[in-house]
Design an enzyme around this catalytic site. Structure first.
Site, PDB file in Angstrom:
ATOM      1  N   SER A 267       0.837  -1.207   0.000  1.00 21.20           N
ATOM      2  CA  SER A 267       0.000   0.000   0.000  1.00 21.20           C
ATOM      3  C   SER A 267       0.870   1.256   0.000  1.00 21.20           C
ATOM      4  O   SER A 267       2.037   1.225   0.396  1.00 21.20           O
ATOM      5  CB  SER A 267      -0.911   0.000   1.220  1.00 21.20           C
TER       6      SER A 267
HETATM    7  C1  SAM Z   1      -3.401  -3.987  -0.354  1.00 23.98           C
HETATM    8  S1  SAM Z   1      -2.879  -5.554   0.130  1.00 23.98           S
HETATM    9  C2  SAM Z   1      -2.307  -5.270   1.795  1.00 23.98           C
HETATM   10  C3  SAM Z   1      -0.979  -4.630   1.856  1.00 23.98           C
HETATM   11  C4  SAM Z   1      -0.292  -4.793   3.172  1.00 23.98           C
HETATM   12  N1  SAM Z   1      -0.895  -3.951   4.175  1.00 23.98           N
HETATM   13  C5  SAM Z   1       1.193  -4.523   3.051  1.00 23.98           C
HETATM   14  O1  SAM Z   1       1.739  -3.792   3.820  1.00 23.98           O
HETATM   15  O2  SAM Z   1       1.829  -5.096   2.174  1.00 23.98           O
HETATM   16  C6  SAM Z   1      -4.414  -6.410   0.436  1.00 23.98           C
HETATM   17  C7  SAM Z   1      -4.206  -7.874   0.766  1.00 23.98           C
HETATM   18  O3  SAM Z   1      -5.404  -8.355   1.334  1.00 23.98           O
HETATM   19  C8  SAM Z   1      -5.515  -9.715   0.951  1.00 23.98           C
HETATM   20  N2  SAM Z   1      -6.913 -10.141   1.141  1.00 23.98           N
HETATM   21  C9  SAM Z   1      -8.015  -9.774   0.445  1.00 23.98           C
HETATM   22  N3  SAM Z   1      -9.110 -10.391   0.924  1.00 23.98           N
HETATM   23  C10 SAM Z   1      -8.686 -11.161   1.972  1.00 23.98           C
HETATM   24  C11 SAM Z   1      -9.331 -12.040   2.876  1.00 23.98           C
HETATM   25  N4  SAM Z   1     -10.640 -12.257   2.837  1.00 23.98           N
HETATM   26  N5  SAM Z   1      -8.575 -12.666   3.807  1.00 23.98           N
HETATM   27  C12 SAM Z   1      -7.242 -12.458   3.899  1.00 23.98           C
HETATM   28  N6  SAM Z   1      -6.564 -11.661   3.056  1.00 23.98           N
HETATM   29  C13 SAM Z   1      -7.284 -11.005   2.105  1.00 23.98           C
HETATM   30  C14 SAM Z   1      -5.063  -9.736  -0.506  1.00 23.98           C
HETATM   31  O4  SAM Z   1      -4.706 -11.032  -0.907  1.00 23.98           O
HETATM   32  C15 SAM Z   1      -3.912  -8.747  -0.446  1.00 23.98           C
HETATM   33  O5  SAM Z   1      -2.696  -9.435  -0.269  1.00 23.98           O
END
Ligand code: SAM
Length: 398
Positions: free
Chosen positions: A93
């Protein structure tokens, strides 16, 4: 050079977000370059849904520039459930968004934090460096394994899990705070149930009309629900189960009419789009150039659709609508309500979410719910299961 570039970026982010000193130190100590994979993806300008691969070994300068920019870096692409085209499914992000969210979460050192959507693991590492005890969850098995590798050295205070974050992780509850790394338009009741009274949840929250809100909730003393207002805007990818899906356009004889409002007025500002979106769940819009006319297209995941001729909206056939919902009528009614309220900005809106999965938007206070907003009857994706339905699918990574 790399360390200098990172420190400079942290300085800019800290100034822009008025980041408290201890968080600034955590950002300086945890450069995101350690967490971003060697292969990342950049949108090609001017060609929607096309991405170029940037590889650290062949383009080290381009890779570093991305990592040291104040932008999201796409780290995984997957077919979109809407049209099958490539769509980001994970990213690191944008540093400023991460800083704003962590400052809003404001955990005390030693607090127990549930970090949902680990992505690269960078946010979990920041939380650990700040001094909190973290459980981080990622649903993609490959990414979850990478997170575990990235967080070697943090084992004393971070538990990295592979599992569906909408279930939370009751085994380590109650938490003092929940940090969510993806956008939702439905708040799982499990999250509320797993936070202690007075604890906080910070999450990107949006609608298909405007996926742009940053929400902070505080759990009520009785633990049954959490309330809070929007705190500015962010744009995050959807929770995997809440991504918009394709729906066959409704057949039948469309209705034609004049619009009561100029569509340019309805969509004029972020505030108007936001207020409308909260009242017309599951409706998406985009502008389409067609035969020289400017057309606005709206559709809903139940197959309803509408078009509005931007330059001929007040002509008798300016609007065409078809399907179970009259989408443009709904949008105009929502806009008129917002106009009648004196056009309030996004931060006057808030949400109350309950343990049962209920989710209600309001203006100024929970006692003033929005007409028809976020009504579960219009949900177009399955509600997050409550824990009683939980499949045993969470796996500890260490
Ligand atoms: C924008 S990224 C997060 C970035 C993270 N905060 C970082 O510092 O790298 C969003 C993540 O949420 C995960 N995600 C989406 N839906 C999810 C769920 N239901 N359970 C777990 N992870 C999920 C995606 O696979 C993705 O890797």
């Amino acid at each position: 050079m790399t360390a200098v570039a990172w420190k400079e970026l942290v300085g800019e982010v800290a100034t822009a977000t008025e980041l408290p000193g201890p968080w600034r130190s955590a950002f300086e100590d945890v450069p995101r370059g350690h967490y971003v994979p060697d292969e990342v993806f950049v949108p090609e300008p001017g060609t929607p849904r096309t991405y170029r691969t940037v590889n650290r070994s062949t383009e080290p300068g381009a890779w570093e520039a991305l990592v040291h920019s104040n932008a999201q870096v796409v780290t995984q692409l997957a077919p979109s459930p809407f049209d099958g085209g490539p769509s980001p499914s994970s990213s690191s992000s944008a540093p400023e968004a991460v800083a704003r969210m962590l400052a809003l979460l404001d955990p005390a050192p030693g607090a127990r934090v549930l970090d949902l959507g680990s992505g690269t693991g960078w946010t979990a590492a920041l939380l650990a460096r700040f001094g909190t005890v973290v459980v981080t969850m990622e649903s993609d098995p490959e990414l979850a394994a990478q997170v575990r590798a990235h967080l070697i050295g943090y084992e004393a205070t971070v538990t990295a899990l592979h599992g569906n974050a909408t279930l939370g992780y009751p085994d380590a509850a109650p938490y003092d705070a929940v940090h969510v790394g993806f956008s939702v338009r439905d708040i799982p009741g499990n999250w509320i149930a797993q936070v202690r009274p007075g604890g906080r949840l910070v999450m990107p929250f949006g609608t298909l009309f405007a996926n742009t809100g940053l929400l902070r909730l505080t759990v009520r003393e009785d633990g049954q629900a959490a309330d809070g207002r929007f705190r500015g805007g962010v744009r995050f990818m959807w929770e995997r189960g809440q991504r918009p899906h394709w729906a066959q356009a409704a057949a039948g004889e469309p209705e034609r009419m004049a619009s009561p409002v100029d569509p340019r007025t309805v969509l004029a500002t972020g505030a108007s789009r936001w207020a409308v979106g909260l009242q017309v769940p599951a409706v998406t819009w985009d502008p389409v150039p067609a035969d020289g006319d400017r057309l606005l297209r709206l559709w809903c995941t139940d197959g309803s659709w509408a078009t509005v001729a931007v330059d001929a909206w007040n002509k008798p056939d300016g609007v065409t609508q078809c399907g179970p919902r009259n989408l443009w009528d709904e949008v105009c009614a929502a806009w008129s309500w917002w106009d009648g309220q004196g056009r309030p900005g996004r931060n006057r809106f808030g949400v109350t979410a309950g343990r049962s999965g209920s989710c209600r938007a309001w203006l100024d206070s929970p006692q003033s719910p929005l007409p028809g907003a976020l009504d579960p009857a219009t949900r177009t994706h399955p509600a997050a299961p409550l824990l009683s339905d939980r499949p045993n699918s969470t796996t500890r990574q260490r």
